[in-house]
Motif scaffolding. Structure first.
Motif, PDB file in Angstrom:
ATOM      1  N   PRO A   1       0.809  -1.219   0.000  1.00 36.75           N
ATOM      2  CA  PRO A   1       0.000   0.000   0.000  1.00 36.75           C
ATOM      3  C   PRO A   1       0.845   1.273   0.000  1.00 36.75           C
ATOM      4  N   TYR A   2       2.133   1.157   0.338  1.00 37.84           N
ATOM      5  CA  TYR A   2       3.002   2.336   0.410  1.00 37.84           C
ATOM      6  C   TYR A   2       3.616   2.677  -0.953  1.00 37.84           C
ATOM      7  N   CYS A   3       4.185   1.651  -1.663  1.00 40.95           N
ATOM      8  CA  CYS A   3       4.864   1.951  -2.938  1.00 40.95           C
ATOM      9  C   CYS A   3       4.220   1.222  -4.115  1.00 40.95           C
ATOM     10  N   HIS A   4       3.187   0.442  -3.861  1.00 41.79           N
ATOM     11  CA  HIS A   4       2.416  -0.272  -4.893  1.00 41.79           C
ATOM     12  C   HIS A   4       3.212  -1.383  -5.581  1.00 41.79           C
ATOM     13  N   SER A   5       4.300  -1.783  -4.961  1.00 38.91           N
ATOM     14  CA  SER A   5       5.089  -2.891  -5.514  1.00 38.91           C
ATOM     15  C   SER A   5       4.358  -4.215  -5.282  1.00 38.91           C
ATOM     16  N   LYS A   6       4.572  -5.150  -6.216  1.00 37.98           N
ATOM     17  CA  LYS A   6       4.057  -6.513  -6.009  1.00 37.98           C
ATOM     18  C   LYS A   6       5.178  -7.445  -5.578  1.00 37.98           C
ATOM     19  N   ASN A   7       6.337  -6.854  -5.332  1.00 37.65           N
ATOM     20  CA  ASN A   7       7.516  -7.627  -4.962  1.00 37.65           C
ATOM     21  C   ASN A   7       7.537  -7.826  -3.446  1.00 37.65           C
ATOM     22  N   LEU A   8       6.666  -8.707  -2.989  1.00 39.51           N
ATOM     23  CA  LEU A   8       6.478  -8.898  -1.549  1.00 39.51           C
ATOM     24  C   LEU A   8       6.938 -10.285  -1.135  1.00 39.51           C
ATOM     25  N   GLU A   9       7.492 -10.359   0.063  1.00 45.47           N
ATOM     26  CA  GLU A   9       7.978 -11.645   0.565  1.00 45.47           C
ATOM     27  C   GLU A   9       7.251 -11.995   1.857  1.00 45.47           C
ATOM     28  N   LYS A  10       6.749 -13.216   1.936  1.00 42.52           N
ATOM     29  CA  LYS A  10       6.061 -13.644   3.158  1.00 42.52           C
ATOM     30  C   LYS A  10       7.055 -13.709   4.310  1.00 42.52           C
ATOM     31  N   THR A  11       6.628 -13.217   5.474  1.00 45.68           N
ATOM     32  CA  THR A  11       7.505 -13.173   6.652  1.00 45.68           C
ATOM     33  C   THR A  11       6.696 -13.451   7.911  1.00 45.68           C
ATOM     34  N   GLU A  12       7.292 -14.223   8.797  1.00 39.99           N
ATOM     35  CA  GLU A  12       6.652 -14.459  10.093  1.00 39.99           C
ATOM     36  C   GLU A  12       7.179 -13.398  11.056  1.00 39.99           C
ATOM     37  N   PHE A  13       6.278 -12.556  11.568  1.00 41.98           N
ATOM     38  CA  PHE A  13       6.723 -11.468  12.436  1.00 41.98           C
ATOM     39  C   PHE A  13       6.927 -11.954  13.868  1.00 41.98           C
ATOM     40  N   ALA A  14       7.618 -11.120  14.640  1.00 40.95           N
ATOM     41  CA  ALA A  14       7.931 -11.473  16.029  1.00 40.95           C
ATOM     42  C   ALA A  14       6.654 -11.710  16.817  1.00 40.95           C
ATOM     43  N   SER A  15       6.674 -12.690  17.678  1.00 42.61           N
ATOM     44  CA  SER A  15       5.493 -12.968  18.490  1.00 42.61           C
ATOM     45  C   SER A  15       5.546 -12.201  19.810  1.00 42.61           C
ATOM     46  N   THR A  16       6.521 -11.307  19.941  1.00 46.20           N
ATOM     47  CA  THR A  16       6.636 -10.495  21.155  1.00 46.20           C
ATOM     48  C   THR A  16       6.603  -9.013  20.791  1.00 46.20           C
ATOM     49  N   GLY A  17       6.225  -8.202  21.771  1.00 49.25           N
ATOM     50  CA  GLY A  17       6.170  -6.762  21.526  1.00 49.25           C
ATOM     51  C   GLY A  17       5.801  -6.033  22.797  1.00 49.25           C
ATOM     52  N   LYS A  18       5.310  -4.802  22.641  1.00 51.33           N
ATOM     53  CA  LYS A  18       4.935  -4.017  23.827  1.00 51.33           C
ATOM     54  C   LYS A  18       3.613  -3.287  23.560  1.00 51.33           C
ATOM     55  N   ILE A  19       2.910  -3.008  24.652  1.00 54.37           N
ATOM     56  CA  ILE A  19       1.652  -2.259  24.560  1.00 54.37           C
ATOM     57  C   ILE A  19       1.986  -0.786  24.360  1.00 54.37           C
ATOM     58  N   VAL A  20       1.354  -0.174  23.343  1.00 54.27           N
ATOM     59  CA  VAL A  20       1.597   1.260  23.139  1.00 54.27           C
ATOM     60  C   VAL A  20       0.381   2.108  23.484  1.00 54.27           C
ATOM     61  N   LEU A  21      -0.789   1.497  23.552  1.00 54.56           N
ATOM     62  CA  LEU A  21      -1.985   2.258  23.956  1.00 54.56           C
ATOM     63  C   LEU A  21      -3.028   1.284  24.479  1.00 54.56           C
ATOM     64  N   SER A  22      -3.606   1.588  25.626  1.00 53.83           N
ATOM     65  CA  SER A  22      -4.609   0.677  26.181  1.00 53.83           C
ATOM     66  C   SER A  22      -5.747   1.462  26.806  1.00 53.83           C
ATOM     67  N   PRO A  23      -6.954   1.303  26.285  1.00 53.24           N
ATOM     68  CA  PRO A  23      -8.104   1.961  26.901  1.00 53.24           C
ATOM     69  C   PRO A  23      -8.611   1.171  28.100  1.00 53.24           C
ATOM     70  N   GLU A  24      -9.759   1.593  28.621  1.00 41.76           N
ATOM     71  CA  GLU A  24     -10.365   0.885  29.756  1.00 41.76           C
ATOM     72  C   GLU A  24     -10.846  -0.494  29.303  1.00 41.76           C
ATOM     73  N   PRO A  25     -10.984  -1.442  30.238  1.00 48.27           N
ATOM     74  CA  PRO A  25     -11.515  -2.753  29.850  1.00 48.27           C
ATOM     75  C   PRO A  25     -12.930  -2.646  29.301  1.00 48.27           C
TER      76      PRO A  25
END
Lengths: 396, 144
Positions: free
Chosen positions: B49-73
C-alpha cells in the motif's frame, strides 16, 4: 468548460424511531413520497434512482434495488444499490450527482433506508462493516476505535472527558427541536446527566453511542435548469469527494507514526478537495454535519475537515462553538447519536438537515442557523475506511 | 417413522475453509515485507500500500512486543465473545515493526498495567462459528 451544477430540489424523511409494525419498504415509500412532494414532481419524472442500504443483513433482504424499484413505483425503470457501510447514503448521492453531471438524467432520486431493529443481534450484524477476517473474527468492532481514539486525544492534547461529553449534550438539545427525532419535545440533557453515563468502551461512555433505529430519507437532485423551474430555493452540490484510510487500526497506526488514529488522511484529503472545488475555506462553512454514530469520534472529524484546529475540537465544543451562534453549528438535527443511525439513511439525513438549513426551513423548529450559505457533511463508513465529504451551497 | 430433529432455517452458514485459509496470519503472525520499500505489513497484502510494488515476501513477524496504547476494559463484547470478561483491547507494537490491535488475555486480569508493558502472542480460541466449528487465532498475554 465550466462544470454543470446539480441542485437538491426535494427532501423527505420519516420519523426515526423503533418501528415494529413497519417494514423497510413502508419507510422507504414514505420518505420517497415526501421528497417527490417537496420537489413537486411525480415518480414518472424521475429518470434514474439509487438506493442506499448499509445493513441489509439486519432483515436479510439483499438485492434491495430490484425490490425498491417495484415498491416505489419506478418500475420498469431500475435502481442501483450503493453500500458503503455508514457512508452508504452519501455514496448513493455521489453516484446520483455523477449521473446528473454526465447528462444521462436530469432528475435523479436518491433514497436510503435501514431497519436495524429487525435483527435482535444488530450489534453483531454491523460488525460485518469491519474487516471480518481480521477484526470481527477476533471480537473487535467499533469499541476499540472509539476508546483508543478518545484516549489518544486526551493523552496527546489534554482534552478532558467533560469536554468530549458536551458533544452529545449539544446535539441532544438540537434533537429536542427535531420533529423527526424521537427526542422531540423532551427536556434537553444536562452535562451532569451525560457524566453519569457508564462506560461502554471506556473512556467512551454509553451516552456517546447511537441507538438502533429504523428510518428512511430521500433526496431528489436535478440539473440547474430543472431546479430553477421546480424551486425558488435550490441547494447546490458544490462537490462530493471520497477518501479512505486503512480499516485495521494497526495498519493506520503504522503508516502515520502514531498519528493515524487522529489524523485521518482520507478525510483530510477529501475535505481539501471539496474546499478547492468550491473555492472556499473551512472558515466559510456556516453549518456542518459530521459523523456522530459515536460522538467520541466526532471532534476528530471536526479537526480533520479543518473546522477546528488540531487538538482543540473538544474544548471548542465545550465552549459552545457548535451551538447556534458559535463558530460552526454541528449536527443541528441531533446527529446520528440522537436521530438514530439507520445506516442507509444516515448519510442522507445529514444532507436533509443541511438542505433545511441552507433553505432557511429549520426556522419553524427554532434550530435555524441564521443566513447559512455553505454547509458541509463528513460521512464515515466503518472506521473511516470510507470517508465521503461534501459541500452544499444555498442557491437563490 | 424415525424421529429426525427439526432443522433450523439459516440463511448463512460459513464453510470451514473460510477460517482455515487465513491460518498463516492467524496462527503465526505471517505477513509480508515489501522488497522494494522495506515496509512490513500485517496481515499480508498482495500489493504494497506504500509503494504499490508486487515484490512482496512472506515473513513471520515477532510474536513479542509491547503495549503502546490501552483503553479501559470493555464489558460489552460482540455476541459470541462473552466468555472472558472484561476484554482488554490494546494496540501492540511487535518487536520487528508492525502494529496489531488485539485482545489481551491475562487471567486473573492485572489490577493495572502500563503502556510499555511487554507482551507475547498467545494462541487462543477466537469464537465458535454458526456451523459449530471453532476458529482460532492470536491474542496476547503479559510477559511477567
Amino acid at each position: 468548460m465550466a462544470e454543470k451544477k446539480v441542485a437538491i430540489v426535494g427532501i423527505g424523511q420519516t420519523l426515526h424511531d423503533v418501528h415494529p409494525t413497519r417494514s423497510w419498504r413502508s419507510l422507504l415509500n414514505e420518505a420517497v413520497n415526501k421528497a417527490l412532494t417537496d420537489a413537486k414532481i411525480t415518480i414518472d419524472d424521475v429518470k434514474a434512482g439509487y438506493i442506499s442500504m448499509g445493513s441489509p443483513e439486519q432483515h436479510g433482504q439483499e438485492h434491495v434495488a430490484g425490490m425498491a424499484s417495484w415498491e416505489i413505483g419506478m418500475w420498469p425503470k431500475g435502481m442501483i444499490h450503493c453500500e458503503d457501510a455508514c457512508a452508504s447514503g452519501t455514496a448513493a448521492l455521489r453516484a446520483g450527482w455523477f449521473t446528473v453531471l454526465s447528462g444521462k438524467a436530469d432528475i435523479v432520486l436518491v433514497a436510503g433506508v435501514d431497519k436495524n431493529t429487525d435483527n435482535i443481534n444488530g450489534w453483531e450484524a454491523i460488525g460485518a462493516h469491519t474487516d471480518v477476517e481480521w477484526e470481527y473474527t477476533f471480537g473487535l468492532a467499533w469499541g476499540p476505535l472509539m476508546a483508543l481514539l478518545k484516549k489518544l486525544h486526551m493523552q496527546r492534547y489534554g482534552s478532558t472527558d467533560e469536554q468530549w461529553l458536551m458533544y452529545p449534550v449539544v446535539t441532544h438539545e438540537y434533537a429536542t427541536k427535531n420533529p423527526n427525532c424521537n427526542q422531540y419535545g423532551k427536556k434537553p440533557m444536562t452535562l451532569e446527566e451525560a457524566k453519569a453515563s457508564p462506560y461502554l468502551f471506556g473512556p467512551a461512555h454509553m451516552v456517546e453511542l447511537c441507538p438502533f433505529t429504523d428510518g428512511a430519507c430521500a433526496v431528489v437532485i436535478a440539473t440547474e435548469e430543472v431546479a430553477r423551474e421546480l424551486t425558488k430555493k435550490p441547494v447546490f452540490i458544490e462537490h462530493i469527494a471520497v477518501g479512505s484510510d486503512p480499516q485495521l487500526l494497526g495498519n493506520r497506526w503504522q503508516w502515520s507514526d502514531e498519528g493515524g488514529l487522529l489524523e485521518w488522511r482520507g478525510e483530510i484529503e477529501a475535505a481539501n478537495e471539496c474546499y478547492s472545488k468550491a473555492g472556499i475555506k473551512a472558515d466559510d462553512i456556516d453549518v456542518v454535519t459530521v459523523h456522530d454514530s459515536g460522538t467520541c469520534v466526532s471532534p476528530v472529524h471536526l479537526e480533520n475537515i479543518g473546522i477546528f484546529k488540531r487538538g482543540e475540537a473538544p474544548k471548542k465544543i465545550f465552549e459552545g462553538e457548535t451551538r447556534i451562534g458559535g463558530k460552526c453549528p454541528c449536527s443541528t438535527h441531533g446527529g446520528m447519536r440522537w436521530l438514530g443511525h439507520p445506516i442507509g439513511a444516515s448519510g442522507l439525513n445529514m444532507v436533509h438537515e443541511l438542505t433545511l438549513q441552507l433553505r432557511g426551513d429549520a426556522e419553524k423548529d427554532k434550530r435555524q442557523v441564521p443566513n447559512a450559505e455553505f454547509g458541509m457533511f463528513s460521512n464515515e463508513g466503518s472506521n473511516g475506511a470510507s470517508m465521503i465529504v461534501g459541500i452544499l451551497k444555498r442557491g437563490g | 417413522m424415525p424421529s429426525v430433529p427439526e432443522k433450523i432455517c439459516r440463511m448463512m452458514l460459513h464453510s470451514t475453509v473460510k477460517a482455515w485459509r487465513e491460518r498463516d496470519g492467524r496462527y503465526r503472525l505471517q505477513g509480508v515485507v515489501c522488497k522494494d520499500c522495506g515496509k512490513k505489513i500485517f496481515p499480508a497484502v498482495q500489493i504494497c500500500p506504500y509503494c504499490h510494488s508486487k515484490n512482496l515476501e512472506k515473513t513471520e513477524f515477532a510474536s513479542t512486543g509491547k503495549i503502546v496504547l490501552s483503553p479501559e476494559p470493555l464489558w460489552y463484547p460482540l455476541t459470541g465473545f462473552q466468555e472472558l470478561l472484561p476484554q482488554y483491547t490494546v494496540m501492540i507494537e511487535l518487536d520487528d515493526g508492525p502494529f496489531v490491535c488485539a485482545e489481551l488475555v491475562h487471567y486473573p486480569p492485572p489490577a493495572e498495567f502500563k503502556e510499555g508493558t511487554r507482551v507475547e502472542m498467545a494462541f487462543r480460541k477466537l469464537k465458535r462459528e454458526d456451523i459449530g466449528n471453532y476458529v482460532y487465532g492470536f491474542k496476547f498475554r503479559i510477559v511477567e
